[in-house]
Write an enzyme that holds these catalytic residues in place. Structure first.
Site: not given
Ligand code: NAD
Length: 260
Positions: A13, A42-43, A72, A112, A154, A158
């Site tokens: 992502g 692992d965070l 996240g 977010s 969630y 945030k």
């Molecule tokens: N996609 C959206 O619409 C959106 C909107 C607002 C905020 N966000 C935020 O953007 C950020 C990225 O999200 P994304 O949409 O790319 O999602 P995604 O699921 O594609 O990527 C998230 C990444 O975080 C990693 N992750 C999850 N748990 C983990 C852990 N315990 N230790 C280490 N890594 C871990 C996952 O393995 C994954 O690769 C997140 O913080 C999410 O909350 C996303």
């Protein structure tokens, strides 16, 4: 000039897209994630967070130019609090000493627009002013509740993260050390996290009603990556504690005149 960036959540992502952009720009990216990354950590756990700091210190030789805390979860359970708040804070605090060696250090987190939704006040207070044990206990209570209660997790995590950024950014640790600390707050972005929304017409319209995005609607992660790359570039020397809504207008629609 080539810089060294640490990106959490680099395997998917927004984190993946940002890593690709920074690499295209000629920078060294140290990607970390649960899998498919240079550093696997692992965070959600204290030991994983310590491992992240140790391994980044080792592979970077003790200095980095920017930290991008992107990783996240969006599941309605306590793990989301562990990763999105404590994992992000541990990444920023743990890697801050490595930034002190850079001539132009930068740090950013991904919050977010969901931070705008009404929070669970008990969890919010525990996150900001209580202990991790208290916060995780409250998150477990919400997780065990009905869908309405667990859905608060969630956005509350945030909101706490956005407030943490604003509290920390002007302090001795960050501003006085010449480290701009900011966050981005995306609207709905096409990533694996939101795939369930895109594959279901009813879920899509429900989310579109909750997250009004009059400017160009849902969008690709590269849009966020571009902003993250600028926020962590040498060009950004004066933004401090800003939560930048890259959300197609949901903040402007939902909060209107109350923010200026
Ligand atoms: N996609 C959206 O619409 C959106 C909107 C607002 C905020 N966000 C935020 O953007 C950020 C990225 O999200 P994304 O949409 O790319 O999602 P995604 O699921 O594609 O990527 C998230 C990444 O975080 C990693 N992750 C999850 N748990 C983990 C852990 N315990 N230790 C280490 N890594 C871990 C996952 O393995 C994954 O690769 C997140 O913080 C999410 O909350 C996303």
């Amino acid at each position: 000039m080539s810089r060294t960036y640490v990106v959490t959540g680099a395997a998917s992502g927004i984190g993946k897209s940002t890593s690709e952009l920074l690499t295209e720009q000629g920078h060294r990216v140290i990607g970390t994630d649960l899998r498919d990354a240079e550093i696997v950590a692992d965070l959600s756990t204290a030991s994983g967070r310590e491992q992240l700091v140790e391994e980044v210190t080792r592979v970077s030789g003790g200095g980095v130019d920017a930290v991008l805390a992107v990783a996240g979860l969006a599941t309605p359970n306590a793990a989301t609090v562990a990763v999105n708040f404590y994992g992000t804070v541990a990444t920023l605090e743990g890697l801050r000493p490595l930034l002190l060696r850079s001539p132009s250090p930068r740090a950013v987190a991904v919050s977010s627009m969901a931070a705008l939704f009404p929070p669970d006040e008990t969890l919010l207070n525990a996150l900001l002013d209580g202990s991790e044990t208290e916060a995780m206990a409250r998150a477990a209570e919400l997780e065990a509740g009905d869908a309405q209660r667990s859905s608060l997790i969630y956005g509350t995590a945030k909101r706490a993260l956005s407030r943490w950024i604003r509290r920390q950014a002007p302090t001795a640790e960050w501003a006085d050390a010449s480290i701009p600390l900011n966050a981005v707050a995306p609207g709905v972005v096409y990533t694996p996290m939101t795939a369930y929304i895109m594959s279901d017409a009813a879920a899509r319209s429900q989310v579109a009603a909750m997250v009004p995005m009059p400017l160009n609607g849902f969008f690709e992660p590269r849009g966020v990556a571009t902003l993250l790359a600028w926020l962590t570039s040498e060009d950004n020397a004066h933004l401090c504690g800003q939560i930048i809504y890259i959300d197609g207008g949901s903040d402007a629609v939902l909060r209107g005149d109350t923010v200026f």
